[in-house]
Design a protein around this motif. Structure first.
Motif, mmCIF file in Angstrom:
data_model
loop_
_atom_site.group_PDB
_atom_site.id
_atom_site.type_symbol
_atom_site.label_atom_id
_atom_site.label_comp_id
_atom_site.label_asym_id
_atom_site.label_seq_id
_atom_site.Cartn_x
_atom_site.Cartn_y
_atom_site.Cartn_z
ATOM 1 N N VAL A 91 14.458 4.428 -5.210
ATOM 2 C CA VAL A 91 15.105 3.634 -4.161
ATOM 3 C C VAL A 91 14.642 4.114 -2.784
ATOM 4 C CG1 VAL A 91 17.334 2.977 -3.163
ATOM 5 C CG2 VAL A 91 17.088 3.167 -5.635
ATOM 6 N N ILE A 92 14.508 5.403 -2.617
ATOM 7 C CA ILE A 92 14.038 5.965 -1.342
ATOM 8 C C ILE A 92 12.599 5.530 -1.076
ATOM 9 C CG2 ILE A 92 13.465 8.129 -0.155
ATOM 10 C CD1 ILE A 92 16.030 9.310 -1.500
ATOM 11 N N ILE A 93 11.769 5.484 -2.111
ATOM 12 C CA ILE A 93 10.391 5.004 -1.957
ATOM 13 C C ILE A 93 10.385 3.560 -1.477
ATOM 14 C CG2 ILE A 93 8.323 4.331 -3.280
ATOM 15 C CD1 ILE A 93 8.703 6.941 -4.899
ATOM 16 N N LEU A 94 11.228 2.734 -2.040
ATOM 17 C CA LEU A 94 11.352 1.338 -1.613
ATOM 18 C C LEU A 94 11.783 1.264 -0.144
ATOM 19 C CD1 LEU A 94 11.225 -1.569 -2.840
ATOM 20 C CD2 LEU A 94 13.685 -1.343 -3.241
ATOM 21 N N PHE A 95 12.770 2.048 0.228
ATOM 22 C CA PHE A 95 13.262 2.108 1.603
ATOM 23 C C PHE A 95 12.148 2.525 2.573
ATOM 24 C CE2 PHE A 95 14.891 5.117 4.836
ATOM 25 C CZ PHE A 95 15.557 4.221 5.659
ATOM 26 N N ILE A 96 11.466 3.606 2.243
ATOM 27 C CA ILE A 96 10.398 4.130 3.116
ATOM 28 C C ILE A 96 9.278 3.107 3.279
ATOM 29 C CG2 ILE A 96 8.545 5.865 3.233
ATOM 30 C CD1 ILE A 96 10.537 7.858 1.969
ATOM 31 N N SER A 97 8.903 2.447 2.198
ATOM 32 C CA SER A 97 7.817 1.466 2.252
ATOM 33 C C SER A 97 8.133 0.345 3.235
ATOM 34 C CB SER A 97 7.559 0.886 0.858
ATOM 35 O OG SER A 97 7.211 1.903 -0.040
ATOM 36 N N PHE A 98 9.363 -0.140 3.193
ATOM 37 C CA PHE A 98 9.772 -1.208 4.101
ATOM 38 C C PHE A 98 9.757 -0.717 5.545
ATOM 39 C CE2 PHE A 98 12.809 -3.598 6.584
ATOM 40 C CZ PHE A 98 12.576 -4.912 6.217
ATOM 41 N N VAL A 99 10.326 0.449 5.792
ATOM 42 C CA VAL A 99 10.417 0.970 7.160
ATOM 43 C C VAL A 99 9.027 1.202 7.740
ATOM 44 C CG1 VAL A 99 11.226 2.894 8.588
ATOM 45 C CG2 VAL A 99 12.730 1.918 6.854
ATOM 46 N N ILE A 100 8.124 1.758 6.955
ATOM 47 C CA ILE A 100 6.759 1.979 7.445
ATOM 48 C C ILE A 100 6.054 0.647 7.696
ATOM 49 C CG2 ILE A 100 4.453 2.835 6.787
ATOM 50 C CD1 ILE A 100 5.874 5.272 5.574
ATOM 51 N N ALA A 101 6.285 -0.329 6.839
ATOM 52 C CA ALA A 101 5.661 -1.641 7.035
ATOM 53 C C ALA A 101 6.184 -2.325 8.295
ATOM 54 C CB ALA A 101 5.907 -2.528 5.813
ATOM 55 N N LEU B 208 0.830 -1.205 0.000
ATOM 56 C CA LEU B 208 0.000 0.000 0.000
ATOM 57 C C LEU B 208 0.866 1.257 0.000
ATOM 58 C CD1 LEU B 208 -2.828 1.286 0.164
ATOM 59 C CD2 LEU B 208 -2.582 1.214 2.645
ATOM 60 N N VAL B 209 1.845 1.319 0.904
ATOM 61 C CA VAL B 209 2.717 2.498 0.978
ATOM 62 C C VAL B 209 3.504 2.646 -0.318
ATOM 63 C CG1 VAL B 209 4.706 3.521 2.176
ATOM 64 C CG2 VAL B 209 2.868 2.456 3.499
ATOM 65 N N TYR B 210 4.031 1.551 -0.824
ATOM 66 C CA TYR B 210 4.793 1.588 -2.069
ATOM 67 C C TYR B 210 3.916 2.108 -3.219
ATOM 68 C CZ TYR B 210 7.970 0.243 -5.793
ATOM 69 O OH TYR B 210 8.801 0.267 -6.889
ATOM 70 N N ALA B 211 2.693 1.605 -3.311
ATOM 71 C CA ALA B 211 1.782 2.041 -4.382
ATOM 72 C C ALA B 211 1.451 3.526 -4.260
ATOM 73 C CB ALA B 211 0.506 1.205 -4.360
ATOM 74 N N VAL B 212 1.138 3.983 -3.057
ATOM 75 C CA VAL B 212 0.779 5.394 -2.848
ATOM 76 C C VAL B 212 1.963 6.304 -3.188
ATOM 77 C CG1 VAL B 212 0.214 7.112 -1.067
ATOM 78 C CG2 VAL B 212 -1.057 4.956 -1.174
ATOM 79 N N LEU B 213 3.149 5.972 -2.682
ATOM 80 C CA LEU B 213 4.319 6.804 -2.957
ATOM 81 C C LEU B 213 4.708 6.767 -4.431
ATOM 82 C CD1 LEU B 213 6.564 6.076 0.170
ATOM 83 C CD2 LEU B 213 5.163 8.098 -0.288
ATOM 84 N N THR B 214 4.607 5.617 -5.063
ATOM 85 C CA THR B 214 4.945 5.503 -6.479
ATOM 86 C C THR B 214 3.964 6.298 -7.339
ATOM 87 O OG1 THR B 214 5.962 3.339 -6.123
ATOM 88 C CG2 THR B 214 5.317 3.869 -8.377
ATOM 89 N N ILE B 215 2.690 6.209 -7.021
ATOM 90 C CA ILE B 215 1.682 6.988 -7.760
ATOM 91 C C ILE B 215 1.913 8.485 -7.539
ATOM 92 C CG2 ILE B 215 -0.785 7.561 -7.869
ATOM 93 C CD1 ILE B 215 -1.276 4.502 -7.316
ATOM 94 N N GLY B 216 2.208 8.868 -6.299
ATOM 95 C CA GLY B 216 2.504 10.275 -6.014
ATOM 96 C C GLY B 216 3.719 10.765 -6.789
ATOM 97 N N TYR B 217 4.755 9.951 -6.851
ATOM 98 C CA TYR B 217 5.960 10.317 -7.594
ATOM 99 C C TYR B 217 5.673 10.401 -9.093
ATOM 100 C CZ TYR B 217 10.797 10.220 -9.239
ATOM 101 O OH TYR B 217 11.981 10.514 -9.865
ATOM 102 N N LYS B 218 4.869 9.474 -9.591
ATOM 103 C CA LYS B 218 4.490 9.496 -11.009
ATOM 104 C C LYS B 218 3.704 10.775 -11.330
ATOM 105 C CE LYS B 218 3.319 7.448 -15.062
ATOM 106 N NZ LYS B 218 3.561 8.448 -16.078
ATOM 107 N N LEU B 219 2.797 11.164 -10.433
ATOM 108 C CA LEU B 219 2.054 12.415 -10.624
ATOM 109 C C LEU B 219 2.990 13.623 -10.622
ATOM 110 C CD1 LEU B 219 -1.098 11.719 -8.414
ATOM 111 C CD2 LEU B 219 -1.014 11.892 -10.915
ATOM 112 N N TYR B 220 3.972 13.588 -9.709
ATOM 113 C CA TYR B 220 4.968 14.659 -9.674
ATOM 114 C C TYR B 220 5.691 14.744 -11.020
ATOM 115 C CZ TYR B 220 9.756 16.312 -9.222
ATOM 116 O OH TYR B 220 10.957 16.915 -9.458
ATOM 117 N N LEU B 221 6.150 13.599 -11.532
ATOM 118 C CA LEU B 221 6.873 13.590 -12.809
ATOM 119 C C LEU B 221 5.987 14.063 -13.958
ATOM 120 C CD1 LEU B 221 8.890 10.249 -12.545
ATOM 121 C CD2 LEU B 221 9.801 12.583 -12.434
#
Length: 183
Positions: A97-107, A20-33
């Motif tokens: 890579v930071i998104i991957l890191f954050i997702s794991f830490v939050i999980a 869930l966190v990975y999907a939300v952050l990835t979608i947010g980053y994609k929107l930013y791009l």
């Protein structure tokens, strides 16, 4: 089936939270791009910043360096002593890579404040090591262009993903010992 769900509840919670966190952050980053204005910061602000900071670090270690927008693709050309050595593309800014890191830490989250501080410090460390990685890669490509494949596809991904793995292991071990103290 219910017994399995109960038995593996913590594992399922970890996997679902991570996804869930990975999907939300990835979608947010994609929107930013997708909404980045390339006219001010080409190709986007974070990639442009990464290229500029890499240039400054290369200059600090004595390499005459220039960056310029690539004419044919969304990237910045990194030129060392008048020799085009690398492209700084969106994937070079370490955000994925930071998104991957954050997702794991939050999980695998603990207390909110501790988790937030670890995410912040880990993200800064990953970004900083990534800049150093780009500088070393650029110097390597300048001096040893025939080693491009092994430098770019083996050694330097190993550095950045190895660092993320070590940060994860530190977090898990710290979290585990914190849990034992509070039982």
């Amino acid at each position: 089936m219910k017994a399995l769900l109960v038995k593996y509840k913590s594992v399922l919670k970890f996997i679902l939270t991570f996804l869930l966190v990975y999907a939300v952050l990835t979608i947010g980053y994609k929107l930013y791009l997708d909404n980045s204005d390339g006219s001010k910061f080409y190709p986007d602000y974070l990639t442009n910043l990464t290229a500029k900071q890499s240039k400054l670090l290369l200059q600090e270690v004595g390499y005459e360096t220039q960056i310029t927008p690539h004419p044919d693709e969304a990237s910045m050309m990194l030129i060392v002593k008048d020799k085009f050595v690398a492209r700084v593309v969106e994937g070079c800014n370490s955000i994925s890579v930071i998104i991957l890191f954050i997702s794991f830490v939050i999980a695998f989250a603990g207390k909110w404040k501790t988790t937030a501080m670890y995410i912040l410090s880990g993200s800064v460390l990953i970004y900083s090591v990534n800049l150093i990685r780009i500088v070393i890669l650029s110097i390597g490509l300048y001096h040893y262009p025939w080693r491009r494949e092994i430098l770019h596809t083996v050694i330097f991904p190993l550095i950045i993903y190895g660092m993320v793995f070590l940060l994860w292991m530190f977090w898990v071990n710290r979290f585990k010992s914190f849990q034992k103290q509070n039982v």
